[in-house]
Design an enzyme around this catalytic site. Sequence first.
Site, PDB file in Angstrom:
ATOM      1  N   HIS A 114       0.841  -1.195   0.000  1.00 40.37           N
ATOM      2  CA  HIS A 114       0.000   0.000   0.000  1.00 40.37           C
ATOM      3  C   HIS A 114       0.876   1.244   0.000  1.00 40.37           C
ATOM      4  CE1 HIS A 114       0.830  -0.841   4.246  1.00 40.37           C
ATOM      5  NE2 HIS A 114       0.739   0.457   4.455  1.00 40.37           N
TER       6      HIS A 114
ATOM      7  N   HIS B 258       0.762   5.442   0.951  1.00 40.88           N
ATOM      8  CA  HIS B 258       0.079   6.509   1.695  1.00 40.88           C
ATOM      9  C   HIS B 258       0.082   7.787   0.859  1.00 40.88           C
ATOM     10  CE1 HIS B 258       0.254   4.606   5.808  1.00 40.88           C
ATOM     11  NE2 HIS B 258       1.226   3.930   5.226  1.00 40.88           N
TER      12      HIS B 258
HETATM   13  P1  AMP Z   1       1.843   0.993   7.396  1.00 38.03           P
HETATM   14  O1  AMP Z   1       2.438   1.416   8.699  1.00 38.03           O
HETATM   15  O2  AMP Z   1       2.520   1.640   6.219  1.00 38.03           O
HETATM   16  O3  AMP Z   1       1.746  -0.504   7.266  1.00 38.03           O
HETATM   17  O4  AMP Z   1       0.395   1.615   7.386  1.00 38.03           O
HETATM   18  C1  AMP Z   1      -0.773   0.900   7.597  1.00 38.03           C
HETATM   19  C2  AMP Z   1      -1.877   1.915   7.633  1.00 38.03           C
HETATM   20  O5  AMP Z   1      -3.113   1.223   7.530  1.00 38.03           O
HETATM   21  C3  AMP Z   1      -1.941   2.732   8.927  1.00 38.03           C
HETATM   22  O6  AMP Z   1      -1.794   4.114   8.617  1.00 38.03           O
HETATM   23  C4  AMP Z   1      -3.322   2.418   9.503  1.00 38.03           C
HETATM   24  O7  AMP Z   1      -3.945   3.529  10.079  1.00 38.03           O
HETATM   25  C5  AMP Z   1      -4.073   1.928   8.269  1.00 38.03           C
HETATM   26  N1  AMP Z   1      -5.164   0.996   8.546  1.00 38.03           N
HETATM   27  C6  AMP Z   1      -5.117  -0.118   9.307  1.00 38.03           C
HETATM   28  N2  AMP Z   1      -6.313  -0.753   9.306  1.00 38.03           N
HETATM   29  C7  AMP Z   1      -7.129  -0.015   8.489  1.00 38.03           C
HETATM   30  C8  AMP Z   1      -8.486  -0.136   8.072  1.00 38.03           C
HETATM   31  N3  AMP Z   1      -9.270  -1.161   8.491  1.00 38.03           N
HETATM   32  N4  AMP Z   1      -8.989   0.804   7.247  1.00 38.03           N
HETATM   33  C9  AMP Z   1      -8.227   1.829   6.833  1.00 38.03           C
HETATM   34  N5  AMP Z   1      -6.929   1.996   7.183  1.00 38.03           N
HETATM   35  C10 AMP Z   1      -6.394   1.092   8.010  1.00 38.03           C
END
Ligand code: AMP
Length: 144
Positions: free
Chosen positions: A99, A101
């Site tokens: 993913h 951001h």
């Molecule tokens: P990372 O640290 O790059 O793996 O980021 C994961 C991101 O996913 C974090 O910013 C979380 O806030 C986001 N996240 C986790 N669960 C969900 C969810 N169910 N819906 C939307 N965002 C999520």
Amino acid sequence: MNDCIFCKIASKELPSYTIFEDDDVLSFLDIRPVHPGHSLVISKRHDPDFLALDQEAIMKMMGTIARIGRAVKTATGADGLNITTNVGAAAGQEVFHVHWHIIPRFTGDGLRRFPQQEYASKEEAFAALSHIKSALAISTAKPA
Ligand code: AMP
Ligand code: ZN
């Protein structure tokens, strides 16, 4: 059983604030935003991180990231964006499904860049350079 939260969002087993989707890519609001409008772009196929993607998947993701980035900047009135992906727990990755951001940024929002430093010497820079160039020669030998 697949416990990946983003696979569950991609398959609609879990809800999301969906912005956009096509056959390959899905974009939705990050549930814990840095600023409102902080968005994610994920690949629908499960791959653990960006470096695991093949060239075709990379191109599809990057096109959507730019499109969603423009929309987020316009919609939030942000002065800038951080468009970033974390690769590995050491880099802060918490969800091991690829993913990106898209984070709206505002002048004076108090958030900082990564701390940076000078190279201690030209030798240190050249050593880093030559290691990366060697690794690049190896990795470009792999199929795209
Ligand atoms: P990372 O640290 O790059 O793996 O980021 C994961 C991101 O996913 C974090 O910013 C979380 O806030 C986001 N996240 C986790 N669960 C969900 C969810 N169910 N819906 C939307 N965002 C999520
Ligand atoms: Zn997944």
